[in-house]
Design an enzyme around this catalytic site. Structure first.
Site, short mmCIF file in Angstrom:
data_model
loop_
_atom_site.label_atom_id
_atom_site.label_comp_id
_atom_site.label_asym_id
_atom_site.label_seq_id
_atom_site.Cartn_x
_atom_site.Cartn_y
_atom_site.Cartn_z
N GLU A 18 8.67 17.12 14.76
CA GLU A 18 9.23 16.77 13.45
C GLU A 18 8.64 17.68 12.39
O GLU A 18 7.43 17.68 12.14
CB GLU A 18 8.94 15.31 13.12
CG GLU A 18 9.62 14.84 11.84
CD GLU A 18 9.40 13.36 11.57
OE1 GLU A 18 10.34 12.71 11.10
OE2 GLU A 18 8.29 12.87 11.82
N LYS A 29 0.86 -1.18 0.00
CA LYS A 29 0.00 0.00 0.00
C LYS A 29 0.90 1.23 0.00
O LYS A 29 1.39 1.69 1.03
CB LYS A 29 -0.91 0.00 1.23
CG LYS A 29 -1.58 1.32 1.59
CD LYS A 29 -2.49 1.85 0.48
CE LYS A 29 -3.14 3.16 0.92
NZ LYS A 29 -2.17 4.30 0.95
N GLY A 77 5.95 5.69 8.59
CA GLY A 77 5.15 6.90 8.49
C GLY A 77 5.16 7.68 9.79
O GLY A 77 6.11 7.61 10.58
N SER A 78 4.07 8.39 10.04
CA SER A 78 4.01 9.30 11.19
C SER A 78 3.71 8.56 12.49
O SER A 78 3.15 7.46 12.49
CB SER A 78 2.93 10.35 10.95
OG SER A 78 1.63 9.77 11.02
N GLU A 117 1.51 9.50 14.69
CA GLU A 117 0.05 9.46 14.83
C GLU A 117 -0.53 8.22 14.17
O GLU A 117 -1.33 7.49 14.76
CB GLU A 117 -0.58 10.71 14.21
CG GLU A 117 -0.60 11.91 15.12
CD GLU A 117 -1.31 13.09 14.47
OE1 GLU A 117 -2.29 12.86 13.73
OE2 GLU A 117 -0.88 14.22 14.69
N GLU A 153 8.22 2.00 11.76
CA GLU A 153 9.34 2.94 11.65
C GLU A 153 8.70 4.32 11.52
O GLU A 153 8.12 4.64 10.50
CB GLU A 153 10.23 2.60 10.45
CG GLU A 153 11.56 3.32 10.47
CD GLU A 153 11.51 4.66 9.75
OE1 GLU A 153 11.40 5.70 10.44
OE2 GLU A 153 11.58 4.66 8.52
N GLY A 179 1.07 5.56 13.28
CA GLY A 179 1.63 4.39 13.94
C GLY A 179 0.82 3.98 15.16
O GLY A 179 0.59 2.78 15.40
N CYS A 192 13.21 10.81 7.44
CA CYS A 192 12.92 10.53 8.85
C CYS A 192 14.15 10.69 9.73
O CYS A 192 14.03 11.01 10.92
CB CYS A 192 12.32 9.15 9.01
SG CYS A 192 13.28 7.83 8.26
#
Length: 499
Positions: free
Chosen positions: A401, A195, A248-249, A251, A270, A253, A304
């Protein structure tokens, strides 16, 4: 810095690819989505629509999971030996290298990154990851165990593939971050549903065409394009998925971790970073200054592990900051397909506005703009490389971030390594860090004190397929790359026979 935003003409093969109707890839077939909805794909350098992808929904996810499950349990993939899987993965890696120019062009126009970087970093590193993991495919094994109980037994462990994996990737490094997940899961015998981000689906779609071409059986790898909701959410919540591997972020995660409790699926996350760079007074500045500039401005800071927090000893602080500013002036801002471009746009209008909002907050809290701080032009989503000085650890620009080309610098005047490390560790994140010094003892002492998954000495953003990658604290769960990746996509089974 120089600016050249004019979009060059793409090659004929890329032009033809962009004009296709991009469907979903399920069970070895390119199929229309159930909803019929399409998503515009935007060139971030021009703001114009360059292609469209299918908006997958839960019904599409069901089909993809069914295909992946069948391939895992009963298809030809389930009967292949590790050596056979490895040969197929190696063949894929070689084909990626052969098509490097085409893939780099697609990645550059889709993500906004310089095409030269896309070729040698994105495609080059991706191919190396598949090459490396191909070798592991024939070496996945357990071990013989000597038991504590008296008697005669034959006891051993086996490593078995975890099953069907949902691999969910972000928009900044689609090819690389797919490889981080797909290469090891294929090596151990899992199957997958990919995805990609709805912002950057193109290189993943082209990659799967290549994967199909080299001979992977139907159902082993499937692709669902679409939005996080409903497509991504349906994948994460699906009881037919055994593991989610996500980048990803923080949030998102957290939401994935919560959703995974339904069938207690395995999860690798991650997530974000706010990586410190610590420069000691004895550092080789001819080497350090270009390295520090690259650490924050590479891919417009949309990395990241970007070196976003700079801690420099007060004796050299001004010289280092001025040197990084001078390096930033050498950058050539422009469309990623221009061969002389060294800095492209941010990924979207929303991301540009987010970064500019952080700058406004930073200024309001007292940060000083050394260089940059503004948008570049009114076409696309470009912004200037930016350095903020006189920052404090309480400022939002230091704590959150930003994911843009913004460096937050501050001086320190303490020689106590524990005090310096405490500043570096004063964050919810723990993904990466770098230490810059000629003193090898200081370097290793500081590396031990920093709470991060990767610590680089006299370098930043160094990646290798053999090195485990992942974060401490809220930077995530688990590791990708290296032998750790093999462990994360396998389950351990203990077998004991009484003799």
């Amino acid at each position: 810095m120089t600016i050249s935003i004019t979009a060059p003409t793409v090659s004929a093969h890329t032009d033809a690819f962009l004009k296709r109707k991009h469907k979903l890839y399920i069970d070895g077939e390119w199929v229309d989505g159930v909803s019929g909805e399409m998503i515009d794909v935007i060139d971030p350098a021009t703001g114009k629509v360059i292609s469209q992808s299918t908006a997958g929904v839960a019904a599409d996810v069901d089909k993809a999971v069914t295909a992946a499950r069948a391939a895992f349990e009963t298809g030809p993939w389930s009967k292949m030996t590790g050596l056979q899987r490895g040969k197929l993965i190696s063949k894929l890696a070689c084909r990626l290298e052969e098509l490097a120019d085409e893939l780099a062009e697609i990645e550059a126009i889709d993500c906004g990154k310089p095409v030269t970087y896309a070729k040698y970093v994105d495609v080059g590193l991706s191919a190396n990851i598949y090459h490396y993991m191909a070798g592991w495919a024939s070496k996945v094994s357990g071990e013989t165990v000597s038991l504590a109980n008296p008697g005669e037994y034959h006891a051993f462990t086996m490593r078995e593939p975890v099953g069907v994996v949902a691999a969910i990737t972000p928009w900044n490094f689609p090819l690389v971050l797919t490889a981080y997940k797909l290469a090891p899961l294929l090596a151990v015998g899992c199957t997958a549903i990919l995805k990609p981000s709805e912002l950057t689906p193109l290189s993943t779609l082209r990659f799967v065409e290549i994967l199909e071409e080299v001979g992977f059986p139907p159902g082993v790898v499937n692709v669902i394009t679409g939005y996080g909701v409903p497509a991504g959410a349906a994948l994460v919540e699906h009881d037919g998925v055994d593991k989610v591997a996500f980048t990803g972020s923080v949030e998102t995660g957290r939401r994935i971790a919560a959703a995974a409790t339904g069938n207690l699926k395995r999860v690798t996350l991650e997530l974000g970073g706010k990586s410190p760079m610590i420069v000691f007074p004895d550092a080789d500045l001819d080497r350090a200054i270009p390295g520090l500039a690259s650490a924050i401005f590479f891919h417009q800071g949309q990395v990241c592990t970007a070196g976003t927090r700079l801690y420099v000893h007060k004796s050299i602080h001004d010289k280092v900051v001025e040197g990084i500013a001078a390096e930033s002036r050498k950058l050539k801002i422009g469309h990623g397909l221009n061969l002389d471009t060294t800095m492209g746009p941010l990924i979207s209008s929303a991301q540009l506005q987010k970064v500019m909002g952080f700058l406004d907050q930073g200024k309001a809290e007292g940060a000083e703009t050394v260089i940059g701080g503004g948008r570049v032009g009114d076409t696309g989503f470009f912004m200037e490389p930016t350095i903020l000085a006189n920052t404090k650890d309480t400022m939002s620009v230091v704590r959150e971030e930003i994911f843009g080309p913004v460096l937050c610098a501050q001086a320190y005047d303490d020689d106590d390594l524990d005090v310096i490390a405490a500043k570096a560790n004063d964050t919810i994140f723990g993904l990466a860090a770098s230490v810059w010094t000629r003193d090898i003892s200081v370097a290793h002492k500081m590396a031990r004190r920093i709470k991060a998954g990767s610590v680089w000495i006299n370098a930043h953003n160094f990646y290798d397929p053999a090195l485990p990658f992942g974060g401490f604290k809220q930077s995530g769960w688990g590791r990708e790359e290296g032998s750790e990746a093999i462990r994360t996509f396998t389950e351990v089974k203990s077998i004991c026979a009484v003799l």
